[in-house]
Design an enzyme around this catalytic site. Structure first.
Site, PDB file in Angstrom:
ATOM      1  N   ASP A 179       4.455  -0.142  -5.734  1.00 35.96           N
ATOM      2  CA  ASP A 179       3.656   1.018  -6.080  1.00 35.96           C
ATOM      3  C   ASP A 179       2.301   1.088  -5.262  1.00 35.96           C
ATOM      4  O   ASP A 179       1.883  -0.100  -4.808  1.00 35.96           O
ATOM      5  CB  ASP A 179       3.296   0.932  -7.371  1.00 35.96           C
ATOM      6  CG  ASP A 179       2.647  -0.174  -7.933  1.00 35.96           C
ATOM      7  OD1 ASP A 179       3.102  -1.278  -7.592  1.00 35.96           O
ATOM      8  OD2 ASP A 179       2.045  -0.145  -8.923  1.00 35.96           O
ATOM      9  N   GLU A 180       1.671   2.259  -5.225  1.00 34.56           N
ATOM     10  CA  GLU A 180       0.459   2.206  -4.767  1.00 34.56           C
ATOM     11  C   GLU A 180      -0.082   1.580  -3.533  1.00 34.56           C
ATOM     12  O   GLU A 180      -1.074   0.670  -3.557  1.00 34.56           O
ATOM     13  CB  GLU A 180      -0.665   1.887  -5.893  1.00 34.56           C
ATOM     14  CG  GLU A 180      -0.603   2.676  -7.342  1.00 34.56           C
ATOM     15  CD  GLU A 180      -1.502   2.577  -8.368  1.00 34.56           C
ATOM     16  OE1 GLU A 180      -2.317   3.292  -8.706  1.00 34.56           O
ATOM     17  OE2 GLU A 180      -1.510   1.111  -8.809  1.00 34.56           O
TER      18      GLU A 180
END
Lengths: 498, 498
Positions: free
Chosen positions: B291-292
């Site tokens: 993620d991210e």
């Protein structure tokens, strides 16, 4: 003790640089240096100065010395030597000069925050000079023991933590609609029928005494609140006829409203009840509530309507409320007490004694809380601010900053008006709070209010505050307070359930 | 044990009416009656049925019997008689029939919630028939032990409370930017340099084993997450060259970005590290994060730019991310593991194995979480929902209702798509949470998610839920879980710090 000069020489040169930078709340004036002195737990002693008006036998300071010895050195404080005449370690001493024992308590707290420990375990204190006094005299914290019962221990623990951040008023919102845990000697049915459980969920006379004495020893006043005429449903269970019967059309609906203001029996009850309360709680002030009176039930009741007519109140139920409150205030005044009331009493133009203190709790209505402070002080009354400091209300992230940013004196008004704002209170209402979540919700968030009420008005930098508050939070953990984190990170000594 | 028939006759007729109405989570089918039977702590016994495939020696059930005896009768459970052949009390028995030991664990929990105590102290159970099974097979709870370290005991306590509401997956977000508390045998420097304190703030191999076994005995899988290539700052302290050096103009800025995806050494490291992780955590699944990922640092680095050019990625850094993740997934696949990833891996069109599970955590972007579920399942992947269940986010009042209202299957899609949503997870991220506030923030709020993932989709009435959840919260207090109140009121047995 006011006016007497108190000397408290401690066996160390006063000091700081590392830890002085982490004091909470920030003192009025700090001069610190890098010069540091070791502090030996075995040799350290608190002593009264020969010239001090307070001497051994002063219970407030004798007990504080013991508490702070434990806080400073923890387990090692056990190895406490017999008292000796050797007064000095390397001829170095730390002096604490205060006009009152209460000021000395605050100074001891500051002193305890100056002592730090090296990685090798040696205690140190840096050379430091501090001058300090509070910006506001009333620095309160409200706990609500009606929506949820709080065990006695939770209250005592809160008083300890309050002292760590120099709060000095415990506003005890004892009873409300939900339950009546205060055990009244005059009216035992109040608790027997109005508490959640009269065996387990009450405060006995002994409990109340213990709270008051525990608070006193920490320099904290107990301001007891018995809120009327609204917020009294739990009173009605134990005292028949006290509450107004609500009507549905021409018939009583079976439900009850505020205290019934039209009966003599109501005032007879209040006379007896507040006579007891006035003697149980030694503080000069009582809090008499007066907030959020719902007029719907009064309006529905034909006897109340007739009374209104007789008195010439027309349809203005605020006049009926004023009638009740003025009668109550007269009763309490006769017992030699002063009183604090919620802002509605002022908003509704009740005639109150000039020494009444008005507590502002509404953020925006009828006016913004700053405007309300202006109006109250313009009318010559003293004011307490709580509106922006409802700690029970939570949001995600660092909401302590919002509490911290508030300046109670940022309203338009002259210096004589500003002088009438005597302080404020952080409030922890109990709708969603009991002993399971009280402590992490209070600390360190309440600390933001504590510093705002203690420190100079120039102390506002959020970065400086964040660093010190994060340090203070770790210190709270070290002292056993379950204070929640401000941000990502860790403390050397984390919280341990004991 | 799947497929084997397990009979667990209990020494009582199965039962309920009062307490059945308070079960949490609500079973698929309940038939209760007013007929009640006393339960004698001295005579009560858990027994395996003669025809059961599980028999004494089955550690999961043997230990569960001991736990639930304590939960049922507390201190009185100590007076436990020697095993006897007397099978019946008044010829009454309670039967628990389950296909697996794990189902039997859930049944024991339900049984424990059926037993109640009269004001006089007698235990009772009402005549009851319950048929039950979970709506979703994956009912997870995520703890983040990187932003704040959680003591081992906090994790074990959480596993206990998870079992009380029938969660069955502990998603352990072990490491992140802030700290690396997982002690790696292959790379001890990761913890030595990446943890908050390698003496106190780490999970040793023994700690990890204890968590896994403690969870297993409660029917809970441990899904370990090692999130890369972003969220890895703490990895970089112990493994030089692992992270991408960020540039400021033509010079390295001294800061670091995500894992460096262009070096062979990176993949050599990951091979060794995940070989260890694959054997330490026995669950078939690992969570690989994804993620991210912040592209700014990659963009700034000339070596990365050159690599992009060589690979023909143009300026599309999502392709570089895909390159890294695909290589990593191949490594982990080779160790015979399945994997769960955050939704960005799907959003960025990384080619993943068809048995990959995609976890949805973003509420609105790039699309609403329901639309995201539709897209993931349309592509044939299995999905987990977390977006609406970030328990770390708090607001004032009864926010459990918002978690409760969510239906993970309320997206547009055919039944074959719905079948691919295997469940969800409540997430407790650690930015503002550590052991001081974890428990009251988790419970009973996480219970709302637990019921949503267990009970029939028709079980949605908020009033019915409120009553049962408030009762369940009191039961949590009785069991020693510091669960916060849902509303005004009290529990017969309040929380006591032990």
């Amino acid at each position: 003790m006011a006016g007497a000069e108190l000397w408290l020489p401690l066996l160390l040169a006063a000091a700081c640089a590392g830890p002085a930078a982490a004091l909470w709340p920030w003192p009025q004036s700090v001069r610190a240096s890098d010069g540091r002195y070791p502090v030996s737990p075995r040799r350290f002693q608190f002593r009264y100065h020969d010239r001090s008006a307070a001497q051994p036998g002063c219970s407030v300071l004798d007990e504080a010395f013991q508490r702070y010895r434990r806080l400073l050195f923890g387990a090692e404080s056990g190895r406490r030597p017999a008292r000796t005449d050797t007064l000095t370690v390397n001829n170095e001493q730390c002096f604490l000069l205060s006009e009152t024992v209460w000021g000395a308590l605050r100074g001891l707290e500051t002193f305890s925050q100056l002592v730090w420990r090296s990685p090798e375990g040696t205690f140190f204190i840096n050379k430091t000079e501090i001058e300090d006094f509070p910006r506001f005299p009333h620095r309160g914290l409200l706990l609500d023991t009606s929506r949820h019962y709080l065990p006695l221990q939770s209250i005592l623990d809160t008083l300890d933590a309050m002292a760590y951040s120099k709060f000095n008023v415990f506003h005890w919102h004892l009873v409300d609609d939900s339950s009546f845990p205060y055990e009244s000697s005059a009216f035992p049915e109040l608790t027997r029928k109005g508490s959640y459980n009269p065996a387990t969920h009450i405060y006995t006379a002994q409990d109340v005494k213990e709270v008051i004495e525990y608070a006193r020893l920490r320099g904290i006043r107990v301001l007891a609140e018995f809120d009327t005429p609204g917020h009294t449903l739990s009173w009605g269970r134990g005292v028949s006829g006290l509450l107004t019967p609500c009507y549905s059309g021409s018939q009583p609906s079976g439900t009850f409203g505020p205290v019934n203001p039209i009966l003599n029996s109501t005032y007879e009850f209040m006379k007896t009840f507040f006579l007891e309360v006035s003697s149980v709680f030694p503080d000069f002030y009582l809090h008499l509530g007066g907030d959020e009176v719902d007029f719907a039930c009064w309006k529905s009741n034909p006897d109340v309507q007739a009374f209104m007519k007789k008195k010439g109140f027309g349809n203005d139920f605020k006049q009926l409320e004023s009638f009740y409150i003025q009668t109550l205030l007269d009763i309490v005044s006769a017992y030699g007490k002063g009183y604090v009331v919620w802002q509605e009493v002022f908003d509704n133009k009740v005639k109150v004694r000039p020494d009444t203190i008005i507590q502002v709790w509404r953020e925006e209505a009828p006016v913004s809380y700053l405007k309300e402070l202006a109006l109250i002080t313009e009318a010559g009354f003293r004011a307490l601010l709580s509106a922006p400091w409802y700690l029970n209300r939570i949001s995600y992230g660092p909401d302590w900053e919002d509490f911290y940013k508030v300046d109670p004196l940022s309203f338009e008004g002259g210096p004589e008006q500003k002088a009438l704002v005597i302080g404020g209170e952080a409030c922890m209402w109990g709708e969603y709070v009991d002993s399971t979540n009280l402590v992490p919700r209070l600390w360190p968030r309440a600390g933001a209010v504590a510093e705002r009420l203690w420190s100079n008005k120039e102390v506002t930098d959020p970065d400086f505050a964040f660093k010190r508050l994060a340090h203070f939070r770790c210190e709270l953990l070290r002292r056993g307070v379950q204070a929640q984190p401000l941000s990502v990170g860790y403390c050397e000594q984390e919280f341990e359930q004991t």
